[in-house]
Design an enzyme around this catalytic site. Structure first.
Site, PDB file in Angstrom:
ATOM      1  N   LYS A  32       0.322  -1.505   0.031  1.00  0.00           N
ATOM      2  CA  LYS A  32       0.144   0.027  -0.051  1.00  0.00           C
ATOM      3  C   LYS A  32       1.265   1.149  -0.036  1.00  0.00           C
ATOM      4  CE  LYS A  32      -3.969  -2.163   1.551  1.00  0.00           C
ATOM      5  NZ  LYS A  32      -4.495  -3.338   1.605  1.00  0.00           N
ATOM      6  N   GLY A  88     -10.432  -4.957   6.185  1.00  0.00           N
ATOM      7  CA  GLY A  88      -9.885  -4.309   7.715  1.00  0.00           C
ATOM      8  C   GLY A  88      -8.868  -4.996   9.172  1.00  0.00           C
ATOM      9  N   ARG A 100      -6.935  -7.822  -9.699  1.00  0.00           N
ATOM     10  CA  ARG A 100      -7.463  -8.827  -9.514  1.00  0.00           C
ATOM     11  C   ARG A 100      -9.102  -9.325  -9.988  1.00  0.00           C
ATOM     12  NH1 ARG A 100     -11.158  -9.064  -5.060  1.00  0.00           N
ATOM     13  NH2 ARG A 100     -10.188  -8.088  -3.393  1.00  0.00           N
TER      14      ARG A 100
END
Length: 449
Positions: A115, A164, A291
């Site tokens: 990220k 999460g 994906r």
């Protein structure tokens, strides 16, 4: 161009069934792999060949999957979503063996899967990102300096996270050290990577995503957007497309930055750019999923494009035949995830045998599933057993169809979230198309559902 003649499906459940059906329509042979607990799974029946590759952890066993592909002569592997779908090391192993991974190249997964790297890449590509740290946060002092610079509340996120996990919201300095430690520890436990970074926490945002695809010939286009704001603990529950209550100007900007970013990274395959959006329609990049998405059917229904077929063709090295002008939106689609879980007992997963089963049907109703009467739900995997996808000429028509479809579902033998999902559809906020990612939390707190 490398023609694909046999695909090993490295997955299970409804997505494995979906992929096998697409391959059969393209006259491509399929190989199903399964765990000892999935011996009666539907994807094993539908595939041309099936091979048991181990216990309940089999779908993460890279060596067993690759050996199965070699033994059966499969020259391509489709990972679906989850499991190995965004594992760059697995893609590299496929590439070294000359087996086509139906998805992006390993370097794309490397760049967009981390990220922090993804955030830096998007900044360079001109995509707006949430204010935050420029790299990984190693110490409390770095976290404190970043928090004071961007202002509270902040969101501490695991760089390798997803679903999460490895995320903590912090509103005040005295809780920062604890939140930082928890995020690092959860990231390490869940993903083997304790690296974290910090972003400004946008309260009660909407979650909007844009579907894109690119090929090795430099073509890139978008397939419009999806609303994914109905979530619990950052897990999506209901999605719809297109998003109706944002301006055309904002949509055009979303499409523009996503297509430019797709070209900038020379992306090949399907991909999804995910954003949070505030109430003034400012949007910020949060991640790219490299994906096929769980919610891809609603895009298929509003555009008429078979995304799995396009993904396979791109993997063969073909140029995308569609032009942006060929793709338009018609009608409205809603997807509801049906899970084997008890929403009224902290969403506890519920395993067991399905004794009787009835799914809805009719015009504009599609059900993607893998279960049948007599099938036993296993406790080792994701609890989703079906996706109910409906299409209508308008949102109101699609919503009425969704409500009717959920009311028609009858699953005997296990507990599902159908009634809970129905209550969300019937809520005033959802009916009025005026909700954010806080919808489910608010409904639960107010005991509306």
């Amino acid at each position: 161009m490398k023609m694909i003649h046999k695909v090993l499906i490295a997955n299970r459940g409804e997505i494995a069934v979906r992929l096998i059906r697409a391959c059969r329509e393209l006259n491509i042979q399929t190989v199903a792999v399964y765990s000892t607990f999935d011996i009666e799974a539907l994807h094993c029946v539908l595939a041309d060949e099936s091979i048991c590759i181990g216990d309940h952890k089999a779908y993460l066993n890279q060596e067993a999957i690759l050996q199965a592909a070699i033994n059966t002569g499969a020259n391509a592997i489709h990972p679906g979503y989850g499991f190995l779908s965004e594992n760059a090391d697995f893609v590299r192993k496929c590439e070294s063996l000359g087996i086509k991974f139906i998805g992006p190249k390993s370097e794309h997964i490397d760049v967009m899967g981390d990220k922090v790297t993804a955030r830096q890449t998007m900044v360079a590509a001109g995509v707006p990102v949430v204010p935050g740290s420029t790299g990984l946060i190693e110490t409390y002092e770095e976290a404190l300096a970043t928090a004071e610079r961007i202002g509270y509340p902040i969101l501490i996120k695991a760089t390798a996270g997803g679903g999460g996990k490895g995320m903590r919201v912090c509103y005040e300095t005295f809780k920062l050290k604890e939140a930082l430690t928890q995020a690092q520890q959860e990231g390490k436990a869940s993903f083997g990577n304790g690296g974290v970074y910090i972003e400004k926490f946008v309260e009660n945002p909407r979650h909007i995503e844009v579907q894109v695809m690119g090929d090795e010939h430099g073509n890139a286009l978008h397939l419009y957007e999806r609303e994914c704001s109905v979530q619990r603990n950052n897990q999506k529950m209901i999605e719809e497309a297109p998003v109706q209550n944002i301006s055309d100007k904002t949509k055009a900007r979303l499409y523009d930055v996503c297509v430019k970013a797709t070209k900038a990274i020379k992306y090949e395959s399907l991909g999804t750019f995910e954003f949070i959006m505030d109430n003034e329609e400012n949007f910020y990049f949060i991640e790219m999923n490299t994906r096929l998405q769980v919610e891809h059917p609603i895009t298929e229904l509003i555009t008429g494009v078979d995304l799995v077929t396009e993904q396979i063709r791109i993997a063969e090295g073909r140029a995308i035949e569609l032009k942006q002008s060929d793709i338009s939106v018609r009608g409205h689609a809603i997807e509801i995830r049906v899970n084997a879980e008890d929403p009224y007992n902290n969403f506890m997963p519920h395993a067991g045998m399905i004794k009787n089963l009835h799914f809805p049907g009719g015009n504009g109703v599609r059900v993607d599933s893998f279960v049948y009467p007599g099938y036993s739900i296993q406790p080792y995997y994701d609890s989703m057993i079906a996706k109910v996808i409906v299409f209508g000429r308008t949102r109101d028509e699609a919503l009425e169809k969704a409500i009717r479809s959920l009311e028609e579902i009858d699953v005997d033998g296990i507990i599902t979230n159908v009634d809970f999902q129905l209550e969300i559809l019937l809520s005033e906020a959802f009916q009025d198309n005026d909700y954010s990612t806080s919808l489910v939390k608010t409904l639960l707190e107010n005991e509306v559902i």
